[in-house]
Design a protein around this motif. Structure first.
Motif, PDB file in Angstrom:
ATOM      1  N   TRP A 180     -24.706  54.792   8.456  1.00  0.00           N
ATOM      2  CA  TRP A 180     -23.670  54.027   9.164  1.00  0.00           C
ATOM      3  C   TRP A 180     -24.229  53.255  10.357  1.00  0.00           C
ATOM      4  CZ3 TRP A 180     -19.276  51.789   8.424  1.00  0.00           C
ATOM      5  CH2 TRP A 180     -18.493  51.389   9.520  1.00  0.00           C
ATOM      6  N   PRO A 181     -24.852  53.900  11.351  1.00  0.00           N
ATOM      7  CA  PRO A 181     -25.402  53.115  12.462  1.00  0.00           C
ATOM      8  C   PRO A 181     -26.527  52.182  12.016  1.00  0.00           C
ATOM      9  CG  PRO A 181     -26.047  55.416  12.652  1.00  0.00           C
ATOM     10  CD  PRO A 181     -25.028  55.346  11.566  1.00  0.00           C
ATOM     11  N   GLY A 182     -27.214  52.543  10.933  1.00  0.00           N
ATOM     12  CA  GLY A 182     -28.252  51.653  10.422  1.00  0.00           C
ATOM     13  C   GLY A 182     -27.678  50.338   9.936  1.00  0.00           C
ATOM     14  N   TYR A 183     -26.633  50.405   9.122  1.00  0.00           N
ATOM     15  CA  TYR A 183     -26.065  49.191   8.545  1.00  0.00           C
ATOM     16  C   TYR A 183     -25.264  48.377   9.557  1.00  0.00           C
ATOM     17  CZ  TYR A 183     -27.528  49.993   3.740  1.00  0.00           C
ATOM     18  OH  TYR A 183     -28.280  50.136   2.607  1.00  0.00           O
ATOM     19  N   VAL A 184     -24.482  49.028  10.411  1.00  0.00           N
ATOM     20  CA  VAL A 184     -23.616  48.259  11.305  1.00  0.00           C
ATOM     21  C   VAL A 184     -24.323  47.809  12.574  1.00  0.00           C
ATOM     22  CG1 VAL A 184     -21.551  49.412  10.449  1.00  0.00           C
ATOM     23  CG2 VAL A 184     -22.669  50.301  12.503  1.00  0.00           C
ATOM     24  N   ALA A 185     -25.432  48.448  12.943  1.00  0.00           N
ATOM     25  CA  ALA A 185     -26.075  48.099  14.212  1.00  0.00           C
ATOM     26  C   ALA A 185     -27.592  47.990  14.137  1.00  0.00           C
ATOM     27  CB  ALA A 185     -25.701  49.144  15.278  1.00  0.00           C
ATOM     28  N   GLY A 186     -28.180  48.139  12.947  1.00  0.00           N
ATOM     29  CA  GLY A 186     -29.629  48.083  12.838  1.00  0.00           C
ATOM     30  C   GLY A 186     -30.316  49.260  13.487  1.00  0.00           C
ATOM     31  N   GLU A 187     -29.586  50.354  13.700  1.00  0.00           N
ATOM     32  CA  GLU A 187     -30.129  51.501  14.415  1.00  0.00           C
ATOM     33  C   GLU A 187     -30.601  52.581  13.452  1.00  0.00           C
ATOM     34  OE1 GLU A 187     -31.917  53.391  16.756  1.00  0.00           O
ATOM     35  OE2 GLU A 187     -30.874  51.796  17.811  1.00  0.00           O
TER      36      GLU A 187
END
Length: 363
Positions: free
Chosen positions: A283-290
């Motif tokens: 989730w944070p990877g896809y929505v924020a590049g995190e």
């Protein structure tokens, strides 16, 4: 490392006990510290943490107005995209990869200013940047300002309890801290002003930046809603500022989640950094590049989505600015990641599978 041992104002319960173990304060102790850190009548040096939470409180009426008077599925979708994707990605672009790690450089101050104010401003550079340096130096160890091993509340209230800079730095130490912020455009207080206010930035500059940023985006959202959405100026304004409340509150939970909630949730073949408990999350990877575990491997990289499925919107923005001339240079550690971690892991897995296959065939 010596400076990072005391660069942050220690909480009343301390970072570690006499044996060097992490202090895990009770919830009541954390709340007591939180109330103390917001009390500007006791100490004016609490002004920045007080302002940070007042800013969050100012966003709440917009959310309530949206839910009560202006709710619609369409506006909900707009607010969801704005908070989760635009504000989330901006946090990675600006506060994380630029302010803290200097993963890229701007062509000039114009592009830095534009990037800084791409969204509604709800986080102060000083609170985020200095403490995040400490987080990387002491990740999951005593002194980490948002150490997941100490529990959810320890992380959630960290911006007030653990992230402000130490108020008793020497003149030399203060200049070293200022140097960490130099590239961000923050105009630093003199040492005398720092001793007065307990901060690098001044109340006047912070409040002015907050006012101008919110005024600008308020006018923009109202105009779009009024003229492009058939008179829905107030509705769109409430949607966007209300969604900013959701992101600003929610982002305070990230490091607790991103470090496995204090447990080892690292997965072989996904999380290659084994020096701390950071994990890659979809989730944070896809929505924020995190892609947090990747980031802890190569914190100074402008890209942390190294594998084909790891979409990195923050890197897409940086790359786009580089193409049009807004970014001079950036660091990309994908090649090193593949050579040092991914390729050896893949080769080892293939060798093991081949050995297993050979044993099966022999049987």
């Amino acid at each position: 490392m010596a400076l990072f041992d005391h660069i942050l104002e220690p909480p009343s319960y301390g970072w570690k006990d006499a044996e060097g173990n992490l202090v895990k304060p009770s919830n009541s102790a954390i709340f007591k510290e939180f109330r103390s850190r917001l009390n500007i009548f006791r100490d004016r040096k609490n002004w920045m943490t007080f302002t940070s939470w007042i800013q969050l409180a100012c966003l709440l009426p917009f959310l309530l107005a949206f839910l009560v008077f202006h709710f619609s599925i369409g506006l909900f979708a707009v607010g969801f995209v704005y908070s989760m994707i635009l504000m989330g990605t901006h946090g990675t672009i600006w506060y994380h990869r630029y302010c803290t790690h200097g993963a890229y450089t701007f062509k000039n101050n114009f592009w830095r200013f534009v990037t800084q104010h791409l969204v509604i401003k709800t986080v102060f550079e000083e609170i985020y940047t200095v403490s995040h340096h400490v987080h990387h130096a002491k990740s999951d160890e005593p002194g980490d300002p948002y150490n997941a091993n100490a529990g959810f509340l320890y992380c959630f209230l960290a911006d007030a309890n653990h992230q402000p800079i130490n108020r008793n730095l020497s003149a030399e130490e203060y200049q070293r801290v200022v140097h960490l912020m130099k590239h961000t455009g923050v105009t630093a207080n003199s040492y005398e002003a720092y001793k007065k206010w307990g901060s690098i930035d001044s109340p006047g500059r912070v409040l002015l930046s907050w006012f101008l940023n919110w005024t600008f985006w308020g006018v923009i959202f109202y105009a779009i809603g009024q003229y492009a959405l058939d008179g829905k100026g107030i509705a769109l304004l409430c949607t966007m500022f209300g969604s900013a409340f959701v992101w600003t509150l929610g982002v305070r939970t990230f490091n607790f989640e991103g470090h496995g909630k204090g447990k080892d949730k690292r997965v072989d073949g996904v999380d290659y950094n084994r020096k701390d408990m950071s994990i890659n999350q979809i989730w944070p990877g896809y929505v924020a590049g995190e892609w947090h575990n990747n980031h802890h491997l190569y914190p100074a990289s402008a890209r942390s989505g190294f594998l084909p499925y790891q979409l990195d919107l923050a890197y897409c923005y940086i790359k786009m600015l580089h193409i049009i001339g807004g970014v001079d240079s950036y660091r990309d550690s994908k090649k090193q990641f593949l050579e040092q971690y991914r390729n050896p892991y893949t080769a080892q897995k293939k060798a093991i599978n081949a050995d297993v296959k050979e044993l099966v065939e022999q049987d």
